[in-house]
Design a protein around this motif. Structure first.
Motif, PDB file in Angstrom:
ATOM      1  N   LYS A   1      -6.890   3.295   3.604  1.00 12.21           N
ATOM      2  CA  LYS A   1      -6.057   4.492   3.476  1.00 12.21           C
ATOM      3  C   LYS A   1      -6.757   5.454   2.539  1.00 12.21           C
ATOM      4  O   LYS A   1      -7.099   5.094   1.406  1.00 12.21           O
ATOM      5  CB  LYS A   1      -4.668   4.158   2.941  1.00 12.21           C
ATOM      6  N   ASP A   2      -6.962   6.678   3.026  1.00 11.61           N
ATOM      7  CA  ASP A   2      -7.713   7.680   2.274  1.00 11.61           C
ATOM      8  C   ASP A   2      -9.084   7.100   1.927  1.00 11.61           C
ATOM      9  O   ASP A   2      -9.820   6.698   2.805  1.00 11.61           O
ATOM     10  CB  ASP A   2      -6.934   8.115   1.026  1.00 11.61           C
TER      11      ASP A   2
ATOM     12  N   GLY B   1       4.473   6.136  11.710  1.00 11.92           N
ATOM     13  CA  GLY B   1       5.742   6.107  10.996  1.00 11.92           C
ATOM     14  C   GLY B   1       5.538   5.946   9.510  1.00 11.92           C
ATOM     15  O   GLY B   1       4.814   6.716   8.865  1.00 11.92           O
ATOM     16  N   LYS B   2       6.150   4.929   8.958  1.00 13.44           N
ATOM     17  CA  LYS B   2       6.051   4.672   7.528  1.00 13.44           C
ATOM     18  C   LYS B   2       4.621   4.376   7.101  1.00 13.44           C
ATOM     19  O   LYS B   2       4.237   4.631   5.953  1.00 13.44           O
ATOM     20  CB  LYS B   2       6.966   3.494   7.172  1.00 13.44           C
ATOM     21  N   GLY B   3       3.810   3.864   8.012  1.00 18.87           N
ATOM     22  CA  GLY B   3       2.420   3.536   7.695  1.00 18.87           C
ATOM     23  C   GLY B   3       1.431   4.610   8.080  1.00 18.87           C
ATOM     24  O   GLY B   3       0.237   4.311   8.239  1.00 18.87           O
ATOM     25  N   GLU B   4       1.887   5.841   8.233  1.00 19.64           N
ATOM     26  CA  GLU B   4       1.006   6.953   8.607  1.00 19.64           C
ATOM     27  C   GLU B   4      -0.158   7.058   7.623  1.00 19.64           C
ATOM     28  O   GLU B   4       0.026   7.073   6.403  1.00 19.64           O
ATOM     29  CB  GLU B   4       1.791   8.256   8.621  1.00 19.64           C
ATOM     30  N   GLY B   5      -1.376   7.122   8.165  1.00 15.15           N
ATOM     31  CA  GLY B   5      -2.564   7.236   7.325  1.00 15.15           C
ATOM     32  C   GLY B   5      -3.244   5.912   7.033  1.00 15.15           C
ATOM     33  O   GLY B   5      -4.354   5.890   6.506  1.00 15.15           O
TER      34      GLY B   5
ATOM     35  N   VAL C   1       0.877  -1.171   0.000  1.00 15.34           N
ATOM     36  CA  VAL C   1       0.000   0.000   0.000  1.00 15.34           C
ATOM     37  C   VAL C   1       0.913   1.219   0.000  1.00 15.34           C
ATOM     38  O   VAL C   1       1.501   1.566   1.025  1.00 15.34           O
ATOM     39  CB  VAL C   1      -0.935   0.007   1.219  1.00 15.34           C
ATOM     40  N   ASP C   2       1.060   1.831  -1.160  1.00 11.41           N
ATOM     41  CA  ASP C   2       2.095   2.847  -1.381  1.00 11.41           C
ATOM     42  C   ASP C   2       3.457   2.225  -1.048  1.00 11.41           C
ATOM     43  O   ASP C   2       3.817   1.221  -1.636  1.00 11.41           O
ATOM     44  CB  ASP C   2       1.806   4.114  -0.570  1.00 11.41           C
TER      45      ASP C   2
END
Length: 737
Positions: free
Chosen positions: A164-165, A139-143, A25-26
């Motif tokens: 996410k979003d 951290g890297k998984g913010e959101g 995911v991103d």
């Protein structure tokens, strides 16, 4: 920009191999399950080995080997350090699964892929979540927000939602829509139109008999064998579907007051049942209600005997019996041992309740037609003795001498310099004893060896920890507690403490079997393998107690969920292709079935952007209260992009007109109650609400599109003050804007 989503199978694609998938995911990497088979084939983990160190989070669905069996090995050998997320039952029962696997193999072989410490280490870095609990990553998984939901099948089984979003990704495998004795059904049907659904095709071609018919066939088959003086062996997993089977037979034994012995024979039998007793809130509504009303725990078992060792099982009442024994695959454990003993008797029955894994003995026995002869390799650990033990001890002594000569140099100087002692080998340190003087006034020296010590180059002398004695002292010395030195009367009267050697002699004559087992593990031993040919004369039957939805139910559920994009995994090539063709016609137009190592991009076709509501825009917005919230129409224009890819939303020069919109649940019964509080008489007639003898309020559906249309309430009647009053009340009740 939209959220980028990619799925890559690492195992379990176009086959029934264990489940393990990479979800990106991103820039954040999820590992969806981490399964292995009971054969522990290292070649299955080659795709995982290349990505394990880069994983950011692990999501576990179930506690069985197919979903988390590779976790201890991946953590200890492949560099997997990511945080693991699961439910509490998956955490506890997963440990029971892996403990039993290790103990079953270590008892008869030199199993070294992982040990009990590796199992504990694998579950240390875990976070347990409750159903519907939102866990925001940092951290890297913010959101990113992950949420577990009930899936049925096994205790604590989980459907994962990753958000996410505006993107919603659902990972749902091996779910079960049926309500069972110890579990509720899945909640997958409550999801509608997720962006991506990742699910399996394992049962796409299977159809199941009605539950009542299956349950009756199950008990009838067992009772027929018992009445013919035969034994029934049910190969099961340590802490999975065996819970459902236990409740079923416990109920039958209790209702008919049967006296046939029934046993659970695994290395973790007691712990499994104890955990089940403490996890009632994760089970079915009927079990929870029973405990709330009568404090009756369904897992207070009256007829099932818990056995951890073969000796305990052999001490059961002689005659026909039923035994649940691990492992279900018959690759190891007590079930493999009992099968070789009972298979030669035509009165006995081996009853499988789940399909065997590929390449296992259980799979061979479930073939059609069943085999009449199978070759089985049995292994046994026996302690070394005689010349073998002497040779082993000499070899160990030689290795110790070589290690001592190679790695333990001792300094000759009385005061070694820090530089001369620096290194990775053992260090010889001279320590002066306070008050100890030799001739000439030199302090008395003692040489101490410290393995692995390496002194820093910038220190004048080695430093060691100093532990201060915090005991209290007076002029007579250290203070003591007199009670610690009191000899109690019971101890004075216990003459057995004064009995000498005969007690030791008796102990030698009657050795403790548990102590012998521990000594066998510690003593030098060897593994002896024996290939035997088993004449399969016993009955072999299979009844589906896997607890998975069948093909027809899977298709109905997928049609109801209607994802925008669908990814099919874990299933034979035939079942995967069958379900793919069906979903292309009846579910959605984007259906993917990737192979091992094939990455598929399932990024949504829609783009999401972050906007900032400017003060100019918000100053003209009129809010209306909606329960605990306030809502309002916003008409604006997107401005030029700012920092961090955020777009400003500016007031629109000419706001377009808009129609009224209902917000909330449209219920005529609620509107009727509101009218009653305002003194307006209203009653239902023919599906509409008649008000004030001249008006009707009905619910109508607008033009239906792909979403099925929307609903609104319509007032019919003459224009008058009463009409406008009703409309105002309607607006206030359903928050029409």
């Amino acid at each position: 920009m939209g959220t980028k989503v990619r799925v890559t199978p690492l195992s379990g694609a176009h086959s029934e191999a264990p489940l393990c998938y990479l979800l990106e995911v991103d820039d954040f990497r999820f590992l969806l399950d981490c399964g292995w088979t009971d054969t522990f084939d290292l070649s299955l983990l080659e795709p995982l080995a290349s990505v394990a160190p880069t994983i950011d989070a692990v999501l576990l669905s179930y506690p069985d080997t197919l979903h988390l069996g590779a976790l201890p090995y991946a953590v200890s050998k492949l560099g997997l350090t990511a945080t693991m997320y699961c439910t509490l039952p998956v955490h506890h029962m997963g440990q029971m699964y892996m403990y039993d696997h290790y103990l079953s193999r270590w008892a008869v072989s030199n199993f070294d892929l992982f040990n009990l410490d590796d199992v504990d280490s694998a579950f240390v870095n875990s976070i347990q979540l409750k159903y519907s609990q939102h866990q925001a990553l940092s951290g890297k998984g913010e959101g990113i927000v992950i949420t577990p939901y009930a899936s049925g099948h096994l205790l604590g089984g989980t459907i994962w939602k990753i958000s996410k979003d505006t993107e919603e990704i659902i990972y749902a495998v091996d779910f079960n829509h049926r309500k069972e004795r110890h579990l509720n059904g899945t909640v997958l049907e409550t999801f509608v139109r997720p962006a991506v659904l990742i699910t399996d095709a394992f049962n796409a071609l299977n159809n199941q008999a009605p539950r009542r018919q299956r349950d009756q066939e199950f008990v009838d088959m067992i009772m027929k064998v018992l009445r013919a003086d035969g034994n029934v062996l049910l190969p099961v997993e340590s802490a999975g579907r065996v819970l459902e089977l236990i409740l079923h037979l416990e109920s039958h034994w209790s209702y008919h007051r049967l006296t046939y012995p029934m046993a659970l024979l695994t290395n973790v039998a007691h712990s499994t049942v104890e955990f089940a007793k403490s996890l009632l809130e994760w089970m079915s509504d009927s079990i929870a209600k029973s405990f709330e009303s009568s404090r009756e725990n369904s897992f207070l078992l009256k007829y099932l005997k818990l056995c951890h060792k073969r000796k305990e099982f052999d001490e059961l009442q002689a005659g026909p019996k039923v035994v649940f024994a691990s492992m279900a695959s018959l690759e190891a454990g007590f079930a493999r041992e009992l099968f070789t003993e009972w298979a030669t008797d035509s009165r006995n029955l081996v009853l499988f309740t789940e399909r065997g894994q590929m390449g296992t003995l259980a799979k061979k026995l479930q073939a059609e037609p069943p085999p009449k002869v199978v070759k089985v390799t049995l292994s046994e650990k026996i302690p070394l003795s005689g010349d073998e033990l002497k040779a082993y001890e000499e070899e160990q002594s030689r290795l110790k001498e070589e290690a001592k000569q190679t790695n333990m140099p001792i300094e000759d100087e009385s005061h070694p310099s820090p530089r001369s002692t620096a290194g990775t080998g053992p260090l010889a340190i001279n320590i002066a004893e306070p008050g100890g003087l030799v001739t000439g006034g030199a302090p008395l020296q003692h040489e101490v060896l410290i393995d692995g010590f390496s002194a820093p180059t910038n220190t004048a002398a080695p430093m060691f920890p100093y532990h201060e004695n915090t005991s209290e002292w007076d002029e007579y010395g250290e203070l003591i507690n007199p009670d610690d030195y009191v000899i109690r009367e019971a101890e004075l009267m216990d003459y057995t403490n004064t009995q000498p050697a005969p007690a030791i002699k008796d102990a030698e004559e009657r050795p403790d079997p548990e102590a012998e087992e521990m000594l066998l593990i510690e003593k030098p031993s060897k593994v002896v393998e024996t290939d035997i040919t088993v004449q399969v004369k016993c009955g072999l039957q299979y009844i589906d107690f896997e607890g998975r939805s069948d093909g027809r139910s899977i298709k109905n559920i997928l049609a109801h969920v209607a994802p925008l994009k669908l990814v099919l995994i874990h299933g034979s090539a035939e079942s995967t292709e069958h379900l793919r063709q069906h979903c292309l016609k009846h579910v959605c137009q984007y259906v993917y079935a990737p192979r091992i190592g094939e990455a598929v991009d399932v990024t949504s076709d829609l783009s999401a952007y972050k906007v900032r509501l400017t003060e100019r825009l918000m100053s003209n917005v009129l809010f209306r209260k909606l329960g605990d919230y306030e809502v309002a129409w916003v008409d604006g224009e997107v401005g030029n992009q700012e920092e961090n890819e955020i777009l400003p939303l500016l007031p629109s020069q000419e706001p377009p007109p808009h129609k009224a919109v209902f917000v909330g649940d449209l219920r005529l019964a609620d509107f009727k109650q509101l009218l009653a509080t305002k003194g307006v008489q209203a009653e239902f007639a023919g599906g509409v609400l008649r008000c004030a003898d001249a008006f009707t309020v009905r619910k109508v559906r607008t033009s239906a599109g792909n979403s099925g249309g929307s609903q609104q309430l319509v007032i019919e009647g003459p224009l008058s003050e009463d009409y406008y009053r009703l409309r105002e009340l309607l607006y206030s009740q359903f928050y029409m804007l």
